[in-house]
Write an enzyme that holds these catalytic residues in place. Sequence first.
Site, mmCIF file in Angstrom:
data_model
loop_
_atom_site.group_PDB
_atom_site.id
_atom_site.type_symbol
_atom_site.label_atom_id
_atom_site.label_comp_id
_atom_site.label_asym_id
_atom_site.label_seq_id
_atom_site.Cartn_x
_atom_site.Cartn_y
_atom_site.Cartn_z
ATOM 1 C CE1 TYR A 196 -3.006 -3.051 0.463
ATOM 2 C CE2 TYR A 196 -3.648 -2.191 2.606
ATOM 3 C CZ TYR A 196 -3.789 -3.130 1.607
ATOM 4 O OH TYR A 196 -4.699 -4.145 1.756
ATOM 5 C CG HIS A 256 -0.728 -8.639 0.843
ATOM 6 N ND1 HIS A 256 -0.384 -7.329 0.617
ATOM 7 C CD2 HIS A 256 -2.080 -8.675 0.721
ATOM 8 C CE1 HIS A 256 -1.459 -6.607 0.367
ATOM 9 N NE2 HIS A 256 -2.503 -7.401 0.412
#
Length: 278
Positions: free
Chosen positions: A50, A108
Amino acid sequence: MTIPHLTAADGTTLPAIGLGTYQLNGSAGVDAIGQAIRAGYRLIDSAVNYENEGAVGRAVRAAGGLRDELVVTSKLPGRHHRFDEALTTIEESVFRTGLDRVDLYLIHWPNPKVDLYVQAWRALIEARERGLVRHIGLSNFLPEHIDRLVAETGVAPVVNQIEVHPYFPQQEALDYHREHGILVQGWSPLGHGNDLQQHPTIVEIASAHGVTPAQTILAWHVARQVIPLPKAASPQRQVENLDVFGITLTEAEVEAITALGRPDGRLADQDPAVYEEF
């Protein structure tokens, strides 16, 4: 505003709702995340990919005495699954936040074709033992991936963050996680970019309770013991999304929303069995 907590098998507790921060970056991100903390959010979700761990850390540091109430999350990207690289990446996550630790660190994606996720998990275990992170978990892992991690390391995740929304309710996955004492976080809980909030079933139930369609969907998550991670930058939306714990859906209403699920319900066809992200 008091937020309930859910408890994993090992006793770890997490707030029953969190703030998604994807695309909350830079100074505007710091402001939005800081406002969310002031509104009552205590679980802040981030990731290396991000590119906003710095903004999250700055907002958390500005919160001062609230630090110990906050659960700051980040995630290991697929390009750094090798053990040594994973450990270094986790260290860099901590450094970028400017905090003394990251509270919850996740892998992730499993990237099963690359098949290094067991190495990555061993690195997360090591990071926890070193005090870099407090709790460790997964994101987008399937039951077979989790079973393998536990079989090879003896360590179970406290949480798995997966895609959950009414078009993709994941009931079988929820049953598996509940059976194993693993908490479930839901990403894109409001069905980002689709017509979910205009669906007649959602609108009808929202009207019956005098709340918004978004609040209705989040109350559905809460009823199913899924920790939703809605992203919102505006203070009004942040508060609205948080104000869902007084909404009690009937069992029939929960079932009606769950029944909206469909085989092609994934938002972007990201099946963890084959999808890879680096």
